[in-house]
Design a protein around this motif. Structure first.
Motif, short mmCIF file in Angstrom:
data_model
loop_
_atom_site.label_atom_id
_atom_site.label_comp_id
_atom_site.label_asym_id
_atom_site.label_seq_id
_atom_site.Cartn_x
_atom_site.Cartn_y
_atom_site.Cartn_z
N LEU A 45 -4.43 15.15 7.56
CA LEU A 45 -3.56 14.21 8.30
C LEU A 45 -4.27 12.94 8.73
CD1 LEU A 45 -4.35 14.58 11.56
CD2 LEU A 45 -2.95 16.62 11.34
N GLY A 46 -3.46 11.95 9.08
CA GLY A 46 -3.94 10.71 9.67
C GLY A 46 -3.55 10.70 11.14
N CYS A 47 -4.37 10.03 11.95
CA CYS A 47 -4.07 10.04 13.39
C CYS A 47 -4.78 8.87 14.08
CB CYS A 47 -4.51 11.36 14.02
SG CYS A 47 -6.26 11.72 13.77
N GLY A 48 -4.50 8.71 15.35
CA GLY A 48 -5.19 7.67 16.10
C GLY A 48 -4.50 7.40 17.42
N MET A 49 -5.12 6.49 18.19
CA MET A 49 -4.52 6.06 19.46
C MET A 49 -3.53 4.94 19.16
SD MET A 49 -5.97 8.15 21.38
CE MET A 49 -5.34 7.64 22.99
N VAL A 95 5.58 15.52 8.85
CA VAL A 95 5.80 15.72 10.28
C VAL A 95 4.86 14.75 10.98
CG1 VAL A 95 5.64 17.28 12.26
CG2 VAL A 95 6.40 18.17 10.06
N GLU A 96 5.43 13.81 11.70
CA GLU A 96 4.59 12.93 12.50
C GLU A 96 4.73 13.34 13.95
OE1 GLU A 96 4.26 8.85 11.87
OE2 GLU A 96 3.88 9.12 9.72
N GLY A 97 3.82 12.90 14.78
CA GLY A 97 3.88 13.27 16.20
C GLY A 97 3.48 12.10 17.07
N TYR A 135 -8.33 3.72 8.87
CA TYR A 135 -7.58 2.55 9.34
C TYR A 135 -6.08 2.72 9.12
CZ TYR A 135 -5.38 -1.93 9.71
OH TYR A 135 -4.52 -2.92 10.09
N PHE A 136 -5.28 2.49 10.15
CA PHE A 136 -3.83 2.33 10.04
C PHE A 136 -3.46 1.14 10.91
CE2 PHE A 136 -4.63 6.93 9.62
CZ PHE A 136 -4.06 7.16 8.38
N PRO A 137 -2.49 0.34 10.50
CA PRO A 137 -2.14 -0.84 11.32
C PRO A 137 -1.64 -0.47 12.72
CG PRO A 137 -1.09 -0.93 9.15
CD PRO A 137 -1.70 0.43 9.28
N PHE A 138 -1.09 0.74 12.86
CA PHE A 138 -0.40 1.09 14.13
C PHE A 138 -1.26 1.93 15.06
CE2 PHE A 138 0.30 4.78 11.50
CZ PHE A 138 0.64 4.25 10.25
N THR A 139 -2.48 2.27 14.68
CA THR A 139 -3.35 3.02 15.60
C THR A 139 -4.73 2.36 15.66
OG1 THR A 139 -3.80 4.52 13.74
CG2 THR A 139 -2.27 5.31 15.44
N PHE A 199 -1.25 8.89 21.69
CA PHE A 199 -1.79 9.16 20.35
C PHE A 199 -0.65 9.48 19.41
CE2 PHE A 199 -2.38 13.57 22.20
CZ PHE A 199 -1.63 14.30 21.27
N ALA A 200 -0.93 9.30 18.10
CA ALA A 200 0.06 9.60 17.07
C ALA A 200 -0.67 10.26 15.91
CB ALA A 200 0.76 8.33 16.61
N PHE A 201 0.06 11.02 15.16
CA PHE A 201 -0.51 11.63 13.95
C PHE A 201 0.60 11.80 12.93
CE2 PHE A 201 0.71 14.95 16.94
CZ PHE A 201 1.48 15.80 16.16
N MET A 244 0.84 -1.20 0.00
CA MET A 244 0.00 0.00 0.00
C MET A 244 0.87 1.25 0.00
SD MET A 244 -2.98 0.63 2.79
CE MET A 244 -2.15 1.59 4.04
N GLN A 245 2.00 1.18 0.69
CA GLN A 245 2.85 2.36 0.77
C GLN A 245 3.92 2.38 -0.33
OE1 GLN A 245 4.17 3.35 4.73
NE2 GLN A 245 2.09 3.98 5.23
N ASP A 246 3.84 1.48 -1.30
CA ASP A 246 4.71 1.52 -2.47
C ASP A 246 6.17 1.74 -2.13
OD1 ASP A 246 2.56 1.25 -4.36
OD2 ASP A 246 2.02 3.31 -3.87
N THR A 284 7.70 8.70 8.75
CA THR A 284 8.62 8.91 9.88
C THR A 284 8.08 8.25 11.16
OG1 THR A 284 7.74 11.12 10.38
CG2 THR A 284 9.66 11.01 8.94
N SER A 285 7.07 7.39 11.02
CA SER A 285 6.64 6.59 12.18
C SER A 285 7.80 5.74 12.68
CB SER A 285 5.48 5.66 11.79
OG SER A 285 4.41 6.38 11.25
N SER A 286 8.73 5.44 11.77
CA SER A 286 9.91 4.65 12.16
C SER A 286 10.70 5.36 13.26
CB SER A 286 10.80 4.42 10.94
OG SER A 286 11.11 5.65 10.33
N TYR A 294 9.83 8.29 1.37
CA TYR A 294 9.89 7.86 -0.04
C TYR A 294 8.80 6.86 -0.36
CZ TYR A 294 14.53 9.86 0.50
OH TYR A 294 15.57 10.71 0.75
N ARG A 295 8.15 7.05 -1.49
CA ARG A 295 7.19 6.05 -1.95
C ARG A 295 7.28 5.92 -3.46
NH1 ARG A 295 2.05 7.30 2.13
NH2 ARG A 295 3.40 7.42 3.97
N ASN A 296 7.18 4.69 -3.91
CA ASN A 296 7.36 4.43 -5.33
C ASN A 296 6.10 4.76 -6.12
OD1 ASN A 296 8.18 3.53 -7.77
ND2 ASN A 296 8.53 1.41 -7.17
N1 PHE Z 1 2.26 7.01 9.12
C1 PHE Z 1 1.04 7.43 8.46
C2 PHE Z 1 1.34 7.70 7.00
O1 PHE Z 1 2.47 7.88 6.63
C3 PHE Z 1 0.47 8.66 9.10
C4 PHE Z 1 -0.01 8.41 10.48
C5 PHE Z 1 0.83 8.60 11.55
C6 PHE Z 1 -1.30 7.96 10.73
C7 PHE Z 1 0.42 8.38 12.84
C8 PHE Z 1 -1.73 7.75 12.00
C9 PHE Z 1 -0.88 7.95 13.04
O2 PHE Z 1 0.46 7.74 6.18
#
Ligand code: PHE
Length: 338
Positions: free
Chosen positions: A278-282, A206-208, A244-248, A301-303, A145-147, A166-168, A190-192
């Protein structure tokens, strides 16, 4: 004797006066040359006294000249004596910051005021930090999905890739520290994808991340609401849509009311009145546990947002390629003090 007095009294301040002095006494047609010519014609008994006087005279003239020359070089006054120092100076052109840098700094400033620190990490990542620790199951289509641009790909878990988000950096931070964490992670990802006005093979995020005891979805909403008011101005509306995100879990996407036209047709929002920013979640408890954090005690939480998207909306830029073409006609339009 007459000349000796003249030399001693001479005090040139300007370069041309000094040069006239040199020509008069030391030049190839100067007084000293002339005296030496005369010297050849005097009788042998006078040569001794005349020669002595002549050499002293020559030395005096040479010393005076080098002394004045040094003094004039030191003051530099001689060259600029005719310049009007009250005139304004010549202007010089300042460069300007790249629009993405301006907006990144602005985003950082808003979160810094809320107590977030800035964290950074590598752009070349391993599978664990970019995917597995973030709850992407192995062989899950989310990885495609993230190519991803893979540098080394075989078994999955020892893959090396250019980071896709930058979730990494969040993973690295949680692995290496103890809660509470309150940080933002700006950086290139980077994404293909085929390059077009709306997509590029790299962009900036910018992630948080905020992890502590009792962090709730209400904290997430209020933080991001405040951020949008600061960035786009008081009264900018926001709405959250489930996602939906796998990490939140739960996850959401946040839209802002179209800041350019407030929904009346600038087309940045495709006439809907809303733009996703933006995307976000717990933070999913699995992610906390993967990073060695007790998910019974801590929540977070993250975004994550793309700086290009935020910038496009702020400055009405409709083609992503402008950001990386380095056309000065584009770049010059962004002036700033920081
Ligand atoms: N990592 C997600 C992306 O690159 C963004 C995101 C970060 C979503 C943190 C939710 C929480 O698309």
């Amino acid at each position: 004797d007459k000349y000796t007095a003249e030399i001693k009294a001479f005090a040139a301040t300007k370069a041309d006066e000094l040069e006239a002095f040199r020509i008069k006494f030391l030049g190839t047609k100067g007084i000293i040359k002339d005296l030496f010519d005369q010297f050849k014609t005097v009788g042998p008994e006078e040569k001794r006294t005349f020669g002595k006087v002549l050499n002293q005279f020559k030395q005096l003239a040479e010393e005076k000249y080098s002394e004045l020359k040094e003094a004039s070089a030191n003051t530099a006054d001689t060259a600029t004596a005719d310049i009007d120092k009250t005139l304004p100076g010549d202007g010089f052109e300042l460069g300007s910051r790249h629009p993405l840098t301006l907006v990144r700094n602005e985003i950082i400033d808003v979160f810094k005021r809320l107590g977030f620190v800035v964290a950074e990490g590598p752009e070349i990542e391993d599978d664990w930090h970019n995917f597995s620790a973030l709850n992407f199951p192995e062989e899950h289509p989310a990885r495609d999905m993230q190519d991803t641009f893979f540098i080394k790909k075989n078994s999955g878990t020892d893959d090396i890739a250019l980071r896709t988000h930058t979730s990494s950096v969040q993973v690295r931070m949680m692995e290496n520290g103890k809660p509470p964490f309150r940080a933002i992670m700006p950086g290139r990802v980077y994404r293909n994808e085929a390059i077009s006005a709306r997509a590029h093979c790299f962009f900036h995020q910018v992630e948080g991340l905020y992890v502590d005891e009792n962090v709730s979805f209400a904290d997430l909403k209020q933080t991001l609401y405040h951020f949008v008011q600061e960035l786009y101005g008081e009264g900018t509306k926001v709405r959250f849509r489930p996602s939906y995100f796998p990490f939140t879990e739960p996850s959401a996407e946040m839209d802002v009311s179209c800041t350019i036209c407030k929904g009346s047709g600038c087309n940045m929002c495709k006439y809907s009145g809303w733009v996703e920013i933006l995307g976000c979640g717990m933070v999913d408890p699995n992610v906390l546990e993967n990073c060695g954090i007790d998910s019974k005690k801590y929540t977070g939480f993250a975004f994550g947002m793309g700086i290009e998207r935020i910038t496009n909306l702020k400055y009405v830029i409709r083609d992503l390629r402008l950001f990386s073409e380095n056309d000065v006609r584009f770049l010059k339009q962004f002036q700033s003090e920081i």
